[in-house]
Scaffold this active site. Structure first.
Site, PDB file in Angstrom:
ATOM      1  N   CYS A  90       0.857  -1.177   0.000  1.00 38.06           N
ATOM      2  CA  CYS A  90       0.000   0.000   0.000  1.00 38.06           C
ATOM      3  C   CYS A  90       0.900   1.235   0.000  1.00 38.06           C
ATOM      4  CB  CYS A  90      -0.882  -0.013   1.252  1.00 38.06           C
ATOM      5  SG  CYS A  90      -1.837   1.495   1.551  1.00 38.06           S
TER       6      CYS A  90
ATOM      7  N   CYS B 199       0.028   3.684  -7.310  1.00 37.00           N
ATOM      8  CA  CYS B 199      -1.116   3.152  -6.570  1.00 37.00           C
ATOM      9  C   CYS B 199      -1.276   1.714  -7.020  1.00 37.00           C
ATOM     10  CB  CYS B 199      -2.382   3.955  -6.853  1.00 37.00           C
ATOM     11  SG  CYS B 199      -3.901   3.217  -6.172  1.00 37.00           S
TER      12      CYS B 199
END
Length: 285
Positions: free
Chosen positions: A69, A204
């Site tokens: 993440c 991302c």
């Protein structure tokens, strides 16, 4: 065993790349879906939640945890590695935690993470590097900061693609996804007087699912750095030097998936991110 932690589902793209690269290694995934998104939370809270998720994976038998993440890595990784982990019994047991920013910066700059000052020839590099990410990742400035440490003459163009991750996760059609990708790329071009980037970081873990759309709107000469494969490359090198992290623990033929949310709902949403059938179980952290 190796753990992969994410606030949501994007880390499944990283997990998939790792599972394909290391078929003999057991993986455990934990998504903190009860508290997603992390981007709206205070930094100290993100650190606490990331620490709790990492500890939950350690308790499952993982010797190494990869933070799949960008927000968790950008905000929490350094504090966990430098402040929290050395003061715990986990460190004495040989546990460790890695993030996904370092391997991405290494790939973008062709410079080892340990090298934090300009070296030849990178210190003369004048390329343009675009970073596409969520609001919190871009606001952290971590990619621009770390790239410029190693390549001070590089132009780093940061572009928020605020709606893209949500659109991917909610299964928006390709027309809508294409519109959002093109809008993000247009934002980069507007910042660079129409000059395309030499490299583009998809910062991302949702974005690899629309890499083909980035490829459609970027010139062929632009190299796209997609994190799952970049992280897999980096981990392959890391494990060649630290093989102990793949030893011990319960062996699983397929990755074990945990969520802090509702397992049935998360399992259904996860189909977008996984090439194989998945099934989540609930866990508290």
């Amino acid at each position: 065993m190796i753990g992969v932690f994410d606030s949501g589902l994007g880390g499944l793209t990283v997990l998939g790349a790792l599972a394909r690269r290391f078929p003999g290694v057991s993986f455990v995934y934990l998504g903190d879906h009860a508290r997603v998104p992390y981007g709206d939370r205070a930094s100290d809270e993100i650190v606490d939640l990331t620490r709790a998720g990492t500890e939950a994976l350690f308790r499952q038998g993982c010797r190494l945890v990869v933070l799949g993440c960008n927000t968790a890595t950008a905000v929490a990784a350094r504090r966990l590695q430098q402040e929290w982990l050395p003061a715990t019994s986990w460190k004495a047991e040989g546990r460790n935690v890695l993030g996904i920013v370092a391997p991405t910066v290494e790939a973008a700059t062709q410079t080892p993470w340990a090298v934090t000052s300009p070296q030849y020839p990178q210190k003369f590099l004048t390329d343009r590097i675009a970073v596409f990410g969520t609001t919190r990742t871009i606001a952290s400035g971590v990619y621009a900061e770390e790239i410029r440490k190693r390549c001070p003459k590089v132009t780093v163009i940061q572009q928020v693609a605020a709606e893209l991750a949500g659109a991917i996760e909610h299964g928006s059609d390709e027309v809508e996804l294409d519109r959002l990708v093109k809008r993000a790329i247009d934002g980069v071009l507007a910042q660079s007087d129409g000059e395309p980037p030499h490299r583009a970081i998809l910062g991302c873990t949702h974005f690899p699912l629309v890499e083909h759309l980035f490829r459609r709107h970027l010139p062929p000469a632009t190299r796209i750095l997609s994190q799952p494969e970049v992280v897999a490359d980096s981990l392959e090198d890391y494990l060649s030097r630290h093989a102990r992290y793949t030893e011990g623990g319960e062996r699983h033929s397929e990755p074990v998936l945990f969520t802090t949310g509702a397992p049935d709902a998360i399992t259904e949403r996860a189909r977008i991110f996984s090439q194989a059938p998945v099934s989540f179980s609930r866990i508290e952290i």
